[in-house]
Design an enzyme around this catalytic site. Sequence first.
Site, mmCIF file in Angstrom:
data_model
loop_
_atom_site.group_PDB
_atom_site.id
_atom_site.type_symbol
_atom_site.label_atom_id
_atom_site.label_comp_id
_atom_site.label_asym_id
_atom_site.label_seq_id
_atom_site.Cartn_x
_atom_site.Cartn_y
_atom_site.Cartn_z
ATOM 1 N N HIS A 168 0.848 -1.204 0.000
ATOM 2 C CA HIS A 168 0.000 0.000 0.000
ATOM 3 C C HIS A 168 0.882 1.253 0.000
ATOM 4 O O HIS A 168 0.792 2.102 0.879
ATOM 5 C CB HIS A 168 -0.903 0.024 1.240
ATOM 6 C CG HIS A 168 -2.049 -0.917 1.170
ATOM 7 N ND1 HIS A 168 -2.787 -1.295 2.275
ATOM 8 C CD2 HIS A 168 -2.607 -1.550 0.112
ATOM 9 C CE1 HIS A 168 -3.739 -2.136 1.895
ATOM 10 N NE2 HIS A 168 -3.644 -2.299 0.597
ATOM 11 N N ASP A 204 -4.479 -7.483 6.284
ATOM 12 C CA ASP A 204 -3.126 -7.190 5.789
ATOM 13 C C ASP A 204 -2.238 -8.429 5.898
ATOM 14 O O ASP A 204 -1.564 -8.802 4.949
ATOM 15 C CB ASP A 204 -2.475 -6.059 6.605
ATOM 16 C CG ASP A 204 -2.909 -4.664 6.161
ATOM 17 O OD1 ASP A 204 -3.691 -4.549 5.200
ATOM 18 O OD2 ASP A 204 -2.477 -3.682 6.795
ATOM 19 N N ILE A 246 -5.393 6.752 9.001
ATOM 20 C CA ILE A 246 -4.545 7.928 9.193
ATOM 21 C C ILE A 246 -5.366 9.224 9.146
ATOM 22 O O ILE A 246 -5.114 10.146 9.912
ATOM 23 C CB ILE A 246 -3.408 7.928 8.140
ATOM 24 C CG1 ILE A 246 -2.482 6.737 8.424
ATOM 25 C CG2 ILE A 246 -2.620 9.236 8.168
ATOM 26 C CD1 ILE A 246 -1.449 6.466 7.349
ATOM 27 N N THR A 247 -6.378 9.262 8.286
ATOM 28 C CA THR A 247 -7.167 10.511 8.215
ATOM 29 C C THR A 247 -7.966 10.727 9.505
ATOM 30 O O THR A 247 -8.150 11.860 9.929
ATOM 31 C CB THR A 247 -8.120 10.532 7.012
ATOM 32 O OG1 THR A 247 -8.773 9.280 6.942
ATOM 33 C CG2 THR A 247 -7.403 10.804 5.719
#
Length: 443
Positions: A55, A159, A359-360
């Site tokens: 990613h 993941d 993360i946002t």
Amino acid sequence: STQEQTPQICVVGSGPAGFYTAQHLLKHHSRAHVDIYEKQLVPFGLVRFGVAPDHPEVKNVINTFTRTAHSDRCAFHGNVVVGRDVTVQELRDAYHAVVLSYGAEDHRGLEIPGEELLGVLSARAFVGWYNGLPENRKLAPDLSCDTAVVLGQGNVALDVARILLTPPEYLEKTDITEAALGALRQSQVKTVWIVGRRGPLQVAFTIKRSLARGSGWWNYCFEQPRRSQGWRRLPAGHRPPAPGASAFSEALSRCCPRQMGGERQASAWQSPDWSLSLVLPTLSPQGVGEATRAVPTGAVEDLPCGLVLSSIGYKSCPIDPSVPFDPKLGVIPNMEGRVVDVPGLYCSGWVKRGPTGVITTTMTDSFVTGQILLQDLKAGLLPSGPRPGYAAIKALLGRRGVWPVSFSDWEKLDAEEVSRGQGAGKPREKLLDPQEMLRLLGR
Ligand code: FAD
């Protein structure tokens, strides 16, 4: 007042929360100075050590963080473990305000017998291994088995399942470590079972991020299970078109024919002969959608496997006895980022709201903390009079034999990593050994 002087602010942790908090403070106060302390020799927290190597676009936030670090009102001090090398109280004495953004570094255990057996690993350690986290560089997971089981249904579970099943040639041009790539090339793992308490409608992973943006073959795995709930690695070079998110729930339901909405619940492993005993749950009639709870039925099924990765979440730890900590929620008790009952102390990111969100989410939450801190500064709620900031801490660390590394030190290591990756066509080959990093920096 503090407003007219240079407010000296310190941030603990250089992951997204630390950098976004610093960014907000620097942008909205023209004189504030921000020092970022980090325990690793390198910055960026889980962007470097968590986000999966396939990613790479997610890691572009590093460019923004680097711009922040280049501000002449910002400094990075790596190789400093707050709580060990310097106390939070010492930081509070040296700065007008301290923001704790140290994330959630531990993993949540299952707390069931057998968890300590060889072949049972935390997904956190596995992720750290393939991403070059120094403490996990010697993990050497045994991938000689045919079947692995991932316990948990979040983004991290997906993941690790994806990394286990991705044909290694798709990872060759990523920043995965050479050691992990070598081990994955030799891997015999063909089937990964993702085991969760509840069903496909309650999974916690973001479909878009974890599936649809994958290389395509992963989506296909959902539709071509070798067994009812197993997903297999496809032949090298096979890249079917990626179906959209709507195909996901349908495909997953086909993977779970036993009972749509009711999956399996891990309860205890029987013995080291690699059989995982699963208590089959059903869904409680109370609650709908994500609120639905799993209740055990008493039926047990054994699942033979050679590797178990437990992925039921990360958790924060207390950093220093002087800082309040809620062990149940695993967060620092706070109101919009103000640490309860400790004026001048703030928090942001996973340690503020728990280890969930991308993360946002962390960015939004860190901006709120930054804004609250600046409000308090303006309202005269922070100590008045000058504070020495890093000058005092540097002297103190020197006396203790701790030698911080700077952002320009990181840029030297970064250049070295990029050049080591070049031969293999990788964006970088990560340095894994802190001693070697220090040697490269002439320490
Ligand atoms: P961290 O990123 O953990 O940063 C905390 C920092 O504090 C670290 O650098 C740590 O070394 C430092 N620190 C800890 N203790 C101390 C101490 N005592 N002294 C000094 N420093 C200390 N989000 C996405 O948007 N996309 C993804 O693809 C994605 N993938 C992820 C994959 C994994 C495996 C994980 C776990 C998370 C992923 N996330 C992803 C979520 C994202 O990483 C988090 O939202 C974000 O990193 C949280 O930021 P943070 O700064 O609170 O914590």
